[in-house]
Design a protein around this motif. Structure first.
Motif, PDB file in Angstrom:
ATOM      1  N   LYS A  29       6.901   6.005  11.727  1.00 39.62           N
ATOM      2  CA  LYS A  29       5.730   5.760  10.886  1.00 39.62           C
ATOM      3  C   LYS A  29       6.209   5.536   9.472  1.00 39.62           C
ATOM      4  O   LYS A  29       7.146   6.202   9.005  1.00 39.62           O
ATOM      5  CB  LYS A  29       4.787   6.969  10.914  1.00 39.62           C
ATOM      6  N   ILE A  31       5.776   6.001   5.549  1.00 40.39           N
ATOM      7  CA  ILE A  31       5.092   6.944   4.664  1.00 40.39           C
ATOM      8  C   ILE A  31       5.047   6.321   3.275  1.00 40.39           C
ATOM      9  O   ILE A  31       6.051   5.811   2.776  1.00 40.39           O
ATOM     10  CB  ILE A  31       5.743   8.352   4.667  1.00 40.39           C
ATOM     11  N   LEU A  37      -1.016  11.048   5.829  1.00 35.44           N
ATOM     12  CA  LEU A  37      -0.050  11.250   6.912  1.00 35.44           C
ATOM     13  C   LEU A  37       0.504  12.678   6.944  1.00 35.44           C
ATOM     14  O   LEU A  37       0.624  13.283   8.018  1.00 35.44           O
ATOM     15  CB  LEU A  37       1.105  10.241   6.765  1.00 35.44           C
ATOM     16  N   TRP A 107     -14.421   7.285  -6.542  1.00 32.96           N
ATOM     17  CA  TRP A 107     -14.939   8.111  -5.443  1.00 32.96           C
ATOM     18  C   TRP A 107     -13.834   8.542  -4.474  1.00 32.96           C
ATOM     19  O   TRP A 107     -14.100   9.283  -3.522  1.00 32.96           O
ATOM     20  CB  TRP A 107     -15.999   7.322  -4.659  1.00 32.96           C
ATOM     21  N   HIS A 110      -9.339  12.853  -5.345  1.00 31.89           N
ATOM     22  CA  HIS A 110      -9.250  13.520  -6.644  1.00 31.89           C
ATOM     23  C   HIS A 110      -8.138  12.864  -7.455  1.00 31.89           C
ATOM     24  O   HIS A 110      -7.329  12.112  -6.908  1.00 31.89           O
ATOM     25  CB  HIS A 110      -8.913  15.000  -6.437  1.00 31.89           C
ATOM     26  N   ARG A 116      -0.804   9.889  -6.069  1.00 34.19           N
ATOM     27  CA  ARG A 116       0.222   9.600  -5.054  1.00 34.19           C
ATOM     28  C   ARG A 116      -0.271   8.604  -3.997  1.00 34.19           C
ATOM     29  O   ARG A 116       0.511   7.817  -3.476  1.00 34.19           O
ATOM     30  CB  ARG A 116       0.663  10.889  -4.356  1.00 34.19           C
ATOM     31  N   THR A 118      -1.724   5.496  -1.995  1.00 35.67           N
ATOM     32  CA  THR A 118      -1.563   4.067  -2.274  1.00 35.67           C
ATOM     33  C   THR A 118      -2.755   3.270  -1.729  1.00 35.67           C
ATOM     34  O   THR A 118      -3.492   3.738  -0.850  1.00 35.67           O
ATOM     35  CB  THR A 118      -0.274   3.536  -1.616  1.00 35.67           C
ATOM     36  N   VAL A 124      -4.481   1.229   5.890  1.00 29.48           N
ATOM     37  CA  VAL A 124      -3.919   1.398   7.244  1.00 29.48           C
ATOM     38  C   VAL A 124      -4.416   2.699   7.884  1.00 29.48           C
ATOM     39  O   VAL A 124      -4.623   2.756   9.090  1.00 29.48           O
ATOM     40  CB  VAL A 124      -2.372   1.344   7.205  1.00 29.48           C
ATOM     41  N   ALA A 130     -13.721   5.569   4.157  1.00 28.91           N
ATOM     42  CA  ALA A 130     -12.839   5.339   3.004  1.00 28.91           C
ATOM     43  C   ALA A 130     -13.350   4.178   2.154  1.00 28.91           C
ATOM     44  O   ALA A 130     -13.843   3.167   2.667  1.00 28.91           O
ATOM     45  CB  ALA A 130     -11.415   5.078   3.484  1.00 28.91           C
ATOM     46  N   GLU A 131     -13.192   4.337   0.861  1.00 30.21           N
ATOM     47  CA  GLU A 131     -13.782   3.391  -0.085  1.00 30.21           C
ATOM     48  C   GLU A 131     -12.983   2.089  -0.182  1.00 30.21           C
ATOM     49  O   GLU A 131     -13.566   0.994  -0.259  1.00 30.21           O
ATOM     50  CB  GLU A 131     -13.865   4.036  -1.484  1.00 30.21           C
ATOM     51  N   ILE A 168      -2.995  -3.559  13.041  1.00 33.42           N
ATOM     52  CA  ILE A 168      -1.553  -3.564  12.708  1.00 33.42           C
ATOM     53  C   ILE A 168      -0.752  -3.082  13.917  1.00 33.42           C
ATOM     54  O   ILE A 168      -1.169  -2.163  14.634  1.00 33.42           O
ATOM     55  CB  ILE A 168      -1.266  -2.701  11.450  1.00 33.42           C
ATOM     56  N   GLN A 172       4.894  -3.483  12.273  1.00 38.84           N
ATOM     57  CA  GLN A 172       4.445  -4.216  11.079  1.00 38.84           C
ATOM     58  C   GLN A 172       4.221  -3.284   9.890  1.00 38.84           C
ATOM     59  O   GLN A 172       3.787  -2.131  10.054  1.00 38.84           O
ATOM     60  CB  GLN A 172       3.138  -4.959  11.365  1.00 38.84           C
ATOM     61  N   CYS A 173       4.454  -3.848   8.695  1.00 35.46           N
ATOM     62  CA  CYS A 173       4.177  -3.148   7.430  1.00 35.46           C
ATOM     63  C   CYS A 173       3.148  -3.976   6.664  1.00 35.46           C
ATOM     64  O   CYS A 173       3.300  -5.193   6.542  1.00 35.46           O
ATOM     65  CB  CYS A 173       5.476  -3.054   6.625  1.00 35.46           C
ATOM     66  N   PHE A 201     -14.939  12.967   1.693  1.00 35.63           N
ATOM     67  CA  PHE A 201     -15.251  11.659   2.263  1.00 35.63           C
ATOM     68  C   PHE A 201     -16.767  11.479   2.293  1.00 35.63           C
ATOM     69  O   PHE A 201     -17.517  12.447   2.468  1.00 35.63           O
ATOM     70  CB  PHE A 201     -14.669  11.544   3.673  1.00 35.63           C
TER      71      PHE A 201
HETATM   72  C1  FAD Z   1      -7.960  16.320  -0.533  1.00 35.93           C
HETATM   73  C2  FAD Z   1      -8.011  14.867  -0.164  1.00 35.93           C
HETATM   74  C3  FAD Z   1      -9.179  14.149  -0.368  1.00 35.93           C
HETATM   75  C4  FAD Z   1      -9.240  12.810  -0.002  1.00 35.93           C
HETATM   76  N1  FAD Z   1     -10.417  12.139  -0.207  1.00 35.93           N
HETATM   77  C5  FAD Z   1     -10.478  10.831   0.099  1.00 35.93           C
HETATM   78  C6  FAD Z   1     -11.672  10.087  -0.117  1.00 35.93           C
HETATM   79  O1  FAD Z   1     -12.690  10.595  -0.607  1.00 35.93           O
HETATM   80  N2  FAD Z   1     -11.664   8.771   0.211  1.00 35.93           N
HETATM   81  C7  FAD Z   1     -10.548   8.162   0.760  1.00 35.93           C
HETATM   82  O2  FAD Z   1     -10.603   6.967   1.031  1.00 35.93           O
HETATM   83  N3  FAD Z   1      -9.419   8.840   0.972  1.00 35.93           N
HETATM   84  C8  FAD Z   1      -9.342  10.138   0.648  1.00 35.93           C
HETATM   85  N4  FAD Z   1      -8.183  10.820   0.878  1.00 35.93           N
HETATM   86  C9  FAD Z   1      -7.023  10.093   1.470  1.00 35.93           C
HETATM   87  C10 FAD Z   1      -6.233   9.393   0.359  1.00 35.93           C
HETATM   88  O3  FAD Z   1      -6.957   8.340  -0.214  1.00 35.93           O
HETATM   89  C11 FAD Z   1      -4.935   8.757   0.864  1.00 35.93           C
HETATM   90  O4  FAD Z   1      -4.253   8.366  -0.262  1.00 35.93           O
HETATM   91  C12 FAD Z   1      -5.019   7.534   1.734  1.00 35.93           C
HETATM   92  O5  FAD Z   1      -5.898   7.701   2.828  1.00 35.93           O
HETATM   93  C13 FAD Z   1      -3.646   7.239   2.348  1.00 35.93           C
HETATM   94  O6  FAD Z   1      -2.796   6.696   1.392  1.00 35.93           O
HETATM   95  P1  FAD Z   1      -1.286   7.159   1.303  1.00 35.93           P
HETATM   96  O7  FAD Z   1      -0.566   6.194   0.438  1.00 35.93           O
HETATM   97  O8  FAD Z   1      -1.221   8.586   0.928  1.00 35.93           O
HETATM   98  O9  FAD Z   1      -0.805   6.913   2.818  1.00 35.93           O
HETATM   99  P2  FAD Z   1       0.087   7.820   3.791  1.00 35.93           P
HETATM  100  O10 FAD Z   1      -0.530   9.150   3.955  1.00 35.93           O
HETATM  101  O11 FAD Z   1       1.503   7.770   3.352  1.00 35.93           O
HETATM  102  O12 FAD Z   1      -0.065   6.961   5.133  1.00 35.93           O
HETATM  103  C14 FAD Z   1      -1.301   6.888   5.803  1.00 35.93           C
HETATM  104  C15 FAD Z   1      -1.132   5.998   7.038  1.00 35.93           C
HETATM  105  O13 FAD Z   1      -0.884   4.652   6.668  1.00 35.93           O
HETATM  106  C16 FAD Z   1       0.386   4.191   7.146  1.00 35.93           C
HETATM  107  N5  FAD Z   1       0.915   3.352   6.080  1.00 35.93           N
HETATM  108  C17 FAD Z   1       1.003   3.657   4.769  1.00 35.93           C
HETATM  109  N6  FAD Z   1       1.390   2.580   4.065  1.00 35.93           N
HETATM  110  C18 FAD Z   1       1.568   1.572   4.972  1.00 35.93           C
HETATM  111  C19 FAD Z   1       1.958   0.205   4.867  1.00 35.93           C
HETATM  112  N7  FAD Z   1       2.221  -0.377   3.678  1.00 35.93           N
HETATM  113  N8  FAD Z   1       2.025  -0.531   6.002  1.00 35.93           N
HETATM  114  C20 FAD Z   1       1.734   0.022   7.214  1.00 35.93           C
HETATM  115  N9  FAD Z   1       1.366   1.316   7.358  1.00 35.93           N
HETATM  116  C21 FAD Z   1       1.275   2.071   6.251  1.00 35.93           C
HETATM  117  C22 FAD Z   1       1.182   5.450   7.445  1.00 35.93           C
HETATM  118  O14 FAD Z   1       2.153   5.219   8.453  1.00 35.93           O
HETATM  119  C23 FAD Z   1       0.078   6.389   7.909  1.00 35.93           C
HETATM  120  O15 FAD Z   1      -0.245   6.104   9.260  1.00 35.93           O
HETATM  121  C24 FAD Z   1      -8.096  12.156   0.544  1.00 35.93           C
HETATM  122  C25 FAD Z   1      -6.906  12.868   0.721  1.00 35.93           C
HETATM  123  C26 FAD Z   1      -6.858  14.214   0.375  1.00 35.93           C
HETATM  124  C27 FAD Z   1      -5.573  14.946   0.582  1.00 35.93           C
END
Ligand code: FAD
Length: 296
Positions: A29, A31, A37, A107, A110, A116, A118, A124, A130-131, A168, A172-173, A201
């Motif tokens: 996977k 990250i 994740l 929205w 936080h 952190r 993305t 994905v 999710a917004e 996906i 694939q990325c 959410f």
């Molecule tokens: C307390 C809390 C509150 C949250 N509230 C909300 C909310 O209100 N609304 C909302 O939308 N989200 C919310 N989130 C989720 C947050 O927005 C995450 O940032 C988002 O869902 C995932 O982004 P990430 O970069 O952290 O991805 P990761 O956690 O690193 O990855 C998530 C998934 O995507 C895959 N992935 C990541 N990047 C790629 C890529 N480039 N290509 C292919 N696969 C990929 C990973 O393999 C994994 O399966 C919340 C999270 C927390 C901890």
């Protein structure tokens, strides 16, 4: 609980990340921000044998305008998949060209999760509430998926298949998201949602973007509803119906009624199906009014 054991590889190029995905397939996977994740791994809902880290890849960090001065079609702003959500909130090009995305980000979780998390990770992960995925569908963005063999473009409206299920493939990325930017129009946008607590959410969300001509007539409208279907739902038929109107209050109320009839929400512990439909109607009305007032 703690995550199951895994191997870690930090990619230094996108090609290297794709090669790792090709080698390990569904055992690996990517990250990015880890905000979805890592909790999934800690709960052992995800047990990848390999984690491929793409967080620092320069190639996935760009925000670029692809203007075409000759074409009458939309301009495009391309956002790298590993651009952090907080960067979009501050980036001058994104703020000027993608106001709806900026409104949506307020929205999303936080400040700490947006620091952190993305843009690509949210897409994905594909939570139906999710917004960011909702904005990609409403604006009709195109997602560029890369693997060891090359690039494939997928319209966002065809990418989301079911809760946390997308088009996906394991090898694939997601590399970039290309957002159309409405050219030469006075544009306004709005995003609203209802959740149990701030930062949770959404039970239901709605967003809209409208363009008005000099006389205040609506020349273009796009809207959608999140959290009320298995995936974010753009409603192009309502947008088409609004184009050519004065976007007056009566028209907006009728559009909100029609939008609420197009969704088929499920009920759960948090909200009945009827309540979700009610929220959808109220929120669509609100975002259309706010987008109209936001036009500049
Ligand atoms: C307390 C809390 C509150 C949250 N509230 C909300 C909310 O209100 N609304 C909302 O939308 N989200 C919310 N989130 C989720 C947050 O927005 C995450 O940032 C988002 O869902 C995932 O982004 P990430 O970069 O952290 O991805 P990761 O956690 O690193 O990855 C998530 C998934 O995507 C895959 N992935 C990541 N990047 C790629 C890529 N480039 N290509 C292919 N696969 C990929 C990973 O393999 C994994 O399966 C919340 C999270 C927390 C901890």
């Amino acid at each position: 609980m703690k995550a199951a054991p895994f191997e870690y590889f930090r990619a230094s190029t996108l090609a290297e990340a794709c090669a790792q995905l090709a080698e390990h397939g569904a055992d690996a996977k990517l990250i990015a921000g880890g905000q979805s994740l890592v909790p999934m791994m800690a709960m052992r809902l995800a047990r990848p044998a390999w984690l491929i880290d793409i967080r620092r890849l320069e190639e996935l960090q760009r925000i670029e305008s692809r203007n075409d001065p000759v074409s009458s079609a939309d301009d495009v702003v391309s956002v790298g998949a590993a651009v952090r959500q907080c960067v979009i909130e501050r980036d001058p090009l994104a703020r000027a060209s993608l106001p709806l995305l900026g409104r949506a980000l307020k929205w999303v979780g936080h400040v700490q999760t947006r620091n952190r998390g993305t843009v690509g990770g949210s897409i994905v992960h594909a939570d139906p509430s999710a917004e960011i995925p909702l904005v990609t569908c409403v604006l009709d963005a195109v997602l560029e998926l890369r693997d060891a063999a090359g690039a494939t473009d997928v319209p966002a409206r065809e990418f989301f298949l079911a809760p946390m299920v997308t088009a996906i493939a394991p090898e694939q990325c997601l590399a970039e998201i290309r957002f159309p930017v409405w050219k030469g129009a006075r544009v306004g946008s709005a995003f609203e949602e209802v959740s149990i607590r701030q930062g949770d959410f959404a039970l239901v969300s709605a967003c809209a973007q409208v363009a008005l001509d000099a006389d205040g007539k609506c020349i273009r409208a796009a809207l959608g509803i999140g959290g009320a279907s298995p995936f974010p739902q753009a409603l192009p038929e309502i947008g088409e119906r609004l184009a050519g109107t004065q976007l007056d209050d009566r028209t907006i109320v009728d559009a909100a009624d029609a939008a609420a009839k197009l969704i088929d929400p499920d009920g759960d512990l948090h909200a009945t199906a009827a309540y979700r439909r009610h929220l959808a109607r109220v929120l669509v009305e609100r975002v259309l009014r706010s987008a109209r007032e936001d036009v500049r």
